[in-house]
Every structure is written in C-alpha cells, then in structure tokens.
Enzyme design. Structure first.
Site, PDB file in Angstrom:
ATOM      1  N   GLU A  72      43.159  24.162  44.506  1.00  0.00           N
ATOM      2  CA  GLU A  72      43.398  22.738  44.222  1.00  0.00           C
ATOM      3  C   GLU A  72      43.802  21.956  45.475  1.00  0.00           C
ATOM      4  O   GLU A  72      44.367  20.864  45.375  1.00  0.00           O
ATOM      5  CB  GLU A  72      44.490  22.575  43.151  1.00  0.00           C
ATOM      6  N   HIS A 152      44.710  21.297  30.848  1.00  0.00           N
ATOM      7  CA  HIS A 152      44.921  22.005  32.105  1.00  0.00           C
ATOM      8  C   HIS A 152      46.403  22.120  32.450  1.00  0.00           C
ATOM      9  O   HIS A 152      46.933  23.226  32.522  1.00  0.00           O
ATOM     10  CB  HIS A 152      44.143  21.285  33.213  1.00  0.00           C
TER      11      HIS A 152
HETATM   12 ZN   LIG Z   1      45.826  24.271  37.616  1.00  0.00          ZN
END
Ligand SMILES: [Zn+2]
Length: 216
Positions: A72, A152
C-alpha cells in the site's frame, strides 16, 4: 537507525497491543521532509523491528533498507502528495473493518468525532495496492483525519505519528459505539448547530485540535 524508523516501530507495537494491527495486516508510515519511513511487506507488525522499516522518497524510489515496502505504499504517498500531514496509519482493525462492510458512512453521533473532522466517509471498494484505491481513499479524506475503506479497513492521518495513532484508535472506538447504538435503537445524530457549538466551545477551552476548521 533513524528516529522515523523508531517511531514507526513504536506505533506498530502500540497499535498491535490495542488490537488494531493483527498479524501482517496493515501498514504505517511517517514522513520527514522528502523521505517516508514505511513498514515492509509481510512484516508481523506486533513484533516489528527497525530493519523492517524501509525508506522511500516521495516518488516511491527506495532510499533506505533492503526489504520490499508495503503493497500500500502508493496509498501512503498519494496521501502525502495531497495533504499536509506527516503520518499515515492503515489498519484492518476489527470494528472499523466491520463498519466498512456494512455502512455507507458514520454520521456525527458524538462530539469527540469532530476530532476526525465530522461524518466519517467510506471510500468505495477497489483492489488493495492499486492507484484506484489510493485515489478513492484520498478523496474520502478531504477535510478529515480518518476514513473507512469499503470491505477492507481504515486509514487515519495526522500531523504527527502519535496523532495518527490516536485518530485510528478514536475511529475504532467510534465504530464500536455506533454499532452498539444501532443495536439499541436508532442513533440520534448531532445537528449542524450542535456541531458548531462544540467547535466554538473547543476553541474557547483550547480542547485538543478540532479538525474541520482547518485544512488537514
Ligand atoms: Zn489493507
């Protein structure tokens, strides 16, 4: 090891102890100038070591450490590109994640929520690690210190890493209160006037830093 790396380690240990970071899920970063210290992919965050914190520049080029940055990293860099903040915390905290699956937003139900900027938005779903997800989360954070990410998890930001951690904890608490309030009946929300009165009272008392009155 840099101070930034030490801060990331301490933040991860605290968030894991509080139950917000579980196993390898989630990632944390802190920005110092044009360098970002961020957790490596695959690291067990509750036992994070300084070697598991790598450094990238604002374009994502690795400038420190040998491990691979979190998947991420694009989300973190997109937030730093758009907002003047120094830390990003992304978790799969259980109650926040449950809320991200079941609600379209968390309306303003408690005055402490104004520390997060007001109604908590849920960024629409997109695949983890993608520019599309980063774009949607950045949009959901406009004038806010936290947001949910549909199906999420959650993201919290702050002017310091300590503040971003506090915001992540506040969001998890808020999602739990909202869940319980919903179980008990139909939650009442604070009116715009009530919210404005809270901000005025907070400024008068210099209580915390009220978000939403300034760009952050
Ligand atoms: Zn995540």
């Amino acid at each position: 090891m840099t101070e930034a790396q030490q801060q990331v380690v301490a933040a991860c240990h605290r968030l894991a102890a509080e139950g917000l970071l579980i196993g390898t899920a989630g990632n944390v970063s802190v920005r110092a100038g044009d360098r970002v210290a961020v957790t490596a992919t695959g690291a067990v965050l509750g036992g994070l070591t300084e070697e598991q914190v790598v450094e990238v520049d604002l374009a994502g080029r690795q400038v420190g450490g040998t491990l691979v940055p979190t998947s991420e990293v694009h989300l973190h860099l997109s937030i730093y590109e758009k907002y003047d903040v120094a830390a990003v915390v992304h978790t799969h905290a259980p109650v926040s994640t449950a809320a991200s699956i079941s609600v379209s937003s968390i309306p303003v139900i408690h005055y402490q929520q104004l520390l997060l900027g007001g109604e908590v938005r849920v960024a629409p779903y997109a695949t983890f690690g993608t520019p599309r997800l980063a774009e949607r989360v950045v949009a959901a954070l406009e004038d806010r210190a936290a947001a949910l990410m549909a199906n999420h998890g959650a993201v919290a930001i702050g002017p310091t890493l300590d503040k971003a951690v506090e915001n992540a904890l506040l969001l998890e608490w808020l999602c739990g209160v909202y869940r319980d309030a919903t179980l008990m009946g139909k939650p009442a929300t604070l009116t715009r006037q009530q919210q404005e009165d809270v901000i005025a009272a907070a400024i008068a008392r210099n209580y915390g830093t009220v978000q939403g009155t300034e760009a952050e």
